[in-house]
Design a protein around this motif. Structure first.
Motif, mmCIF file in Angstrom:
data_model
loop_
_atom_site.group_PDB
_atom_site.id
_atom_site.type_symbol
_atom_site.label_atom_id
_atom_site.label_comp_id
_atom_site.label_asym_id
_atom_site.label_seq_id
_atom_site.Cartn_x
_atom_site.Cartn_y
_atom_site.Cartn_z
ATOM 1 N N PHE A 5 80.742 -56.642 -44.167
ATOM 2 C CA PHE A 5 79.813 -56.905 -43.067
ATOM 3 C C PHE A 5 78.559 -56.042 -43.208
ATOM 4 O O PHE A 5 77.433 -56.515 -43.018
ATOM 5 N N TYR A 6 78.737 -54.772 -43.532
ATOM 6 C CA TYR A 6 77.585 -53.889 -43.697
ATOM 7 C C TYR A 6 76.732 -54.323 -44.885
ATOM 8 O O TYR A 6 75.498 -54.349 -44.794
ATOM 9 N N ARG A 7 77.379 -54.649 -45.988
ATOM 10 C CA ARG A 7 76.611 -55.025 -47.177
ATOM 11 C C ARG A 7 75.908 -56.368 -46.985
ATOM 12 O O ARG A 7 74.776 -56.559 -47.455
ATOM 13 N N ALA A 8 76.546 -57.279 -46.271
ATOM 14 C CA ALA A 8 75.902 -58.561 -45.989
ATOM 15 C C ALA A 8 74.699 -58.373 -45.070
ATOM 16 O O ALA A 8 73.621 -58.947 -45.299
ATOM 17 N N ARG A 9 74.865 -57.564 -44.021
ATOM 18 C CA ARG A 9 73.736 -57.338 -43.114
ATOM 19 C C ARG A 9 72.597 -56.623 -43.838
ATOM 20 O O ARG A 9 71.416 -56.898 -43.576
ATOM 21 N N ALA A 10 72.945 -55.709 -44.744
ATOM 22 C CA ALA A 10 71.906 -55.028 -45.506
ATOM 23 C C ALA A 10 71.123 -56.020 -46.359
ATOM 24 O O ALA A 10 69.886 -55.958 -46.421
ATOM 25 N N ALA A 11 71.813 -56.934 -47.015
ATOM 26 C CA ALA A 11 71.137 -57.919 -47.863
ATOM 27 C C ALA A 11 70.232 -58.826 -47.035
ATOM 28 O O ALA A 11 69.090 -59.133 -47.424
ATOM 29 N N ILE A 12 70.725 -59.274 -45.896
ATOM 30 C CA ILE A 12 69.918 -60.140 -45.022
ATOM 31 C C ILE A 12 68.706 -59.383 -44.500
ATOM 32 O O ILE A 12 67.573 -59.895 -44.495
ATOM 33 N N THR A 13 68.924 -58.149 -44.069
ATOM 34 C CA THR A 13 67.841 -57.347 -43.501
ATOM 35 C C THR A 13 66.788 -57.040 -44.547
ATOM 36 O O THR A 13 65.572 -57.115 -44.262
ATOM 37 N N ARG A 14 67.201 -56.684 -45.750
ATOM 38 C CA ARG A 14 66.241 -56.459 -46.838
ATOM 39 C C ARG A 14 65.350 -57.673 -47.021
ATOM 40 O O ARG A 14 64.127 -57.550 -47.139
ATOM 41 N N HIS A 15 65.955 -58.853 -47.034
ATOM 42 C CA HIS A 15 65.185 -60.080 -47.254
ATOM 43 C C HIS A 15 64.206 -60.324 -46.108
ATOM 44 O O HIS A 15 63.048 -60.703 -46.344
ATOM 45 N N LEU A 16 64.649 -60.099 -44.887
ATOM 46 C CA LEU A 16 63.768 -60.329 -43.742
ATOM 47 C C LEU A 16 62.619 -59.319 -43.715
ATOM 48 O O LEU A 16 61.499 -59.659 -43.305
ATOM 49 N N ILE A 17 62.870 -58.089 -44.152
ATOM 50 C CA ILE A 17 61.811 -57.090 -44.208
ATOM 51 C C ILE A 17 60.796 -57.435 -45.292
ATOM 52 O O ILE A 17 59.581 -57.453 -45.061
ATOM 53 N N VAL A 18 61.286 -57.733 -46.497
ATOM 54 C CA VAL A 18 60.395 -57.948 -47.640
ATOM 55 C C VAL A 18 59.650 -59.272 -47.537
ATOM 56 O O VAL A 18 58.434 -59.350 -47.763
ATOM 57 N N GLU A 19 60.350 -60.326 -47.186
ATOM 58 C CA GLU A 19 59.765 -61.664 -47.236
ATOM 59 C C GLU A 19 59.140 -62.115 -45.923
ATOM 60 O O GLU A 19 58.282 -63.006 -45.925
ATOM 61 N N HIS A 20 59.546 -61.510 -44.809
ATOM 62 C CA HIS A 20 59.085 -62.028 -43.513
ATOM 63 C C HIS A 20 58.510 -60.970 -42.587
ATOM 64 O O HIS A 20 58.183 -61.278 -41.438
ATOM 65 N N ARG A 47 57.617 -53.575 -27.591
ATOM 66 C CA ARG A 47 56.323 -53.337 -26.932
ATOM 67 C C ARG A 47 55.521 -52.276 -27.675
ATOM 68 O O ARG A 47 54.301 -52.409 -27.853
ATOM 69 N N ALA A 48 56.194 -51.221 -28.111
ATOM 70 C CA ALA A 48 55.496 -50.136 -28.805
ATOM 71 C C ALA A 48 54.894 -50.600 -30.123
ATOM 72 O O ALA A 48 53.881 -50.061 -30.572
ATOM 73 N N GLY A 49 55.497 -51.602 -30.744
ATOM 74 C CA GLY A 49 55.020 -52.077 -32.035
ATOM 75 C C GLY A 49 54.186 -53.334 -31.984
ATOM 76 O O GLY A 49 53.869 -53.905 -33.036
ATOM 77 N N GLU A 50 53.856 -53.796 -30.790
ATOM 78 C CA GLU A 50 53.084 -55.038 -30.679
ATOM 79 C C GLU A 50 51.726 -54.885 -31.370
ATOM 80 O O GLU A 50 51.166 -53.782 -31.413
ATOM 81 N N PRO A 51 51.189 -56.005 -31.909
ATOM 82 C CA PRO A 51 51.701 -57.380 -31.779
ATOM 83 C C PRO A 51 52.611 -57.824 -32.922
ATOM 84 O O PRO A 51 53.084 -58.954 -32.937
ATOM 85 N N ASP A 52 52.867 -56.926 -33.864
ATOM 86 C CA ASP A 52 53.563 -57.334 -35.085
ATOM 87 C C ASP A 52 55.037 -56.959 -35.120
ATOM 88 O O ASP A 52 55.711 -57.192 -36.133
ATOM 89 N N ALA A 53 55.565 -56.380 -34.056
ATOM 90 C CA ALA A 53 56.943 -55.885 -34.084
ATOM 91 C C ALA A 53 57.938 -57.034 -34.140
ATOM 92 O O ALA A 53 57.883 -57.970 -33.346
ATOM 93 N N ARG A 54 58.881 -56.915 -35.077
ATOM 94 C CA ARG A 54 59.967 -57.886 -35.233
ATOM 95 C C ARG A 54 61.213 -57.107 -35.633
ATOM 96 O O ARG A 54 61.155 -56.220 -36.485
ATOM 97 N N ALA A 55 62.330 -57.436 -35.012
ATOM 98 C CA ALA A 55 63.504 -56.571 -35.117
ATOM 99 C C ALA A 55 64.724 -57.300 -35.668
ATOM 100 O O ALA A 55 64.950 -58.475 -35.365
ATOM 101 N N VAL A 56 65.508 -56.555 -36.448
ATOM 102 C CA VAL A 56 66.853 -56.967 -36.846
ATOM 103 C C VAL A 56 67.833 -56.027 -36.147
ATOM 104 O O VAL A 56 67.684 -54.811 -36.213
ATOM 105 N N ILE A 57 68.824 -56.598 -35.466
ATOM 106 C CA ILE A 57 69.811 -55.817 -34.729
ATOM 107 C C ILE A 57 71.131 -55.851 -35.477
ATOM 108 O O ILE A 57 71.580 -56.908 -35.913
#
Length: 447
Positions: free
Chosen positions: A63-78, A276-286
């Motif tokens: 679960f941790y390794r899968a979330r890490a892979a997904i999060t890496r992709h969302l950070i780098v590509e999106h 709010r602190a990171g607006e307008p570009d803030a996007r989060a992975v939980i």
């Protein structure tokens, strides 16, 4: 034929039929260690504001390794730039300073030392943290991805953080803060004992003092922001945690529903503050347990009056929040017998025949992504709208009483938007309690 045998055969037949449908819609995933390939199918969620990634246990490596892979992709590509965890804010703040190449803070408490230490202090999380630090190194400071904690448990560490901040920027205000927090400091290392004492009339509540200190800090925000905006943001969040933690430990003896709702509302409000602190570009992975990131209104939790981050995100952000559940059938998991008990490697017994996990096992896909947001998947959505059992393993796992302790009813189609299935999984690898000999002072878990 005995009734129990007939019921079992019926459940297995229904699961097999559902499994055939799931097989048709499931997209095969590679092993999580093939990170780029694993993350690529999650491009479809790249336009969301918030992507919530669950887990069916708090101690499963995949679960941790899968979330890490997904999060890496969302950070780098999106362009996602916040990673927020079901973890304490002060501990995550130390990691955040490491990954964003900020000066290490001088703190007395090592990161992630509170039970359950293995939940975030493990090799899988460290590998992601090291990657995030390397990724951020190439970027200007304002574009670096942050690592944040959402939880409410850090009463003592948050008190210390507020006082340490005020000692640096406003010593007179620090003296006032020490007087106010003096109501709580005798209990800061055993906050549950504070709650017990208040509940049984042996201690007056400290709620007014915690609120007064938060308001006092916020009243000077313009002066403090002018000196160091990031430091004030951290101090204000810690003051909010003190207020919320005081209330949490005071009401926890009244019943689980009220304390659960307070905790998840605090985590949601922390997320909103980060956005709010990171607006307008803030996007989060939980990163949090399925029980937090799935829509509680579609589960027995919600039917009993509990809500969670997933439900609050769904209400506030609509389709801009994507809720992705994770599941497994069998393997091993890091868990304890009881709260504050030692961690053990335990065997996860195969899922019950009337569970969602058993149906996914019947799909005969070792690893898969099933996404039912698309309009051409009506048959799948209809099948997932029935109520079936779902398994939840937290930091405690008791296989001998699994049905009563670890299963609840859920309507999968409404609980999540998609589901990651990893049929056989293994336990996380905890890090040692001390900093390994020879590692640099910037090592994130040993400062």
């Amino acid at each position: 034929m005995p009734d129990d045998v007939r019921l079992l055969e019926q459940q297995e037949a229904e699961a097999a039929e559902l499994g055939r449908l799931l097989r048709g819609f499931g997209e095969i995933l590679p092993a999580p260690e093939r990170q780029d390939e694993f993350g690529a199918p999650f491009d479809r969620f790249g336009d969301a504001r918030i992507v919530l990634l669950g887990e069916a246990t708090h101690g499963t490596s995949e679960f941790y390794r899968a979330r890490a892979a997904i999060t890496r992709h969302l950070i780098v590509e999106h362009g996602f730039n916040i990673v927020a965890l079901e973890a304490d804010w002060p501990d995550a703040a130390r990691i955040d300073r490491y990954v964003r190449h900020l000066a290490p803070a001088a703190e007395a408490r090592p990161a992630f030392q509170r039970f359950p230490t293995w939940m975030w202090r493990n090799e899988e999380v460290l590998a992601f943290i090291d990657w995030l630090r390397l990724h951020n190194e190439r970027l200007p400071p304002e574009r670096r991805a942050a690592f944040r904690g959402l939880d409410v448990y850090s009463l003592g560490a948050s008190i210390e953080a507020v006082l340490r901040y005020l000692d640096q920027v406003d010593p007179a205000a620090a003296r006032g803060a020490r007087q106010r927090y003096g109501c709580l400091t005798p209990w800061q290392d055993e906050p549950a004992a504070y709650g017990w004492a208040v509940t049984h009339g042996k201690k007056d509540p400290c709620e007014d003092k915690a609120i007064e200190q938060l308001n006092e800090l916020l009243a000077h925000r313009l002066d403090y922001l002018h000196q160091d905006g990031d430091a004030f943001f951290d101090a204000a969040q810690n003051a909010r945690i003190v207020r919320a933690a005081e209330q949490y430990y005071r009401i926890m003896y009244r019943g689980s529903r009220e304390s659960w709702n307070l905790r998840d509302r605090h985590m949601f409000e922390t997320l909103q503050g980060l956005l709010r602190a990171g607006e307008p570009d803030a996007r989060a992975v939980i990163w949090a347990h399925n029980s937090h990131i799935g829509n509680a209104a579609a589960t027995a939790m919600g039917w009993q009056g509990e809500f969670n981050i997933g439900e609050l995100c769904r209400t506030a952000y609509g389709d801009d929040a994507v809720l992705i559940g994770f599941g497994t059938d069998r393997g091993t998991v890091a868990a304890a017998d009881d709260w504050d008990a030692p961690m053990k490697i335990k065997t996860i017994i195969p899922a019950r025949p009337n569970s969602w996990e058993f149906a996914f096992r019947k799909a005969a896909l070792a690893r898969s992504l099933t996404d039912w947001r698309r309009t051409d998947r009506r048959a799948l959505v209809d099948a997932l709208r029935e109520s079936r059992l779902e398994r939840a393993i937290g930091v405690i796992y008791r296989p001998q009483g699994e049905f009563l302790s670890h299963y609840f009813e859920a309507v999968l189609a409404e609980q999540f938007d998609a589901y990651v299935w990893l049929e056989e999984t293994s336990a996380v690898t905890p890090l040692p309690a001390e900093r390994p000999k020879g590692v640099p002072d910037t090592y994130p878990f040993g400062l």
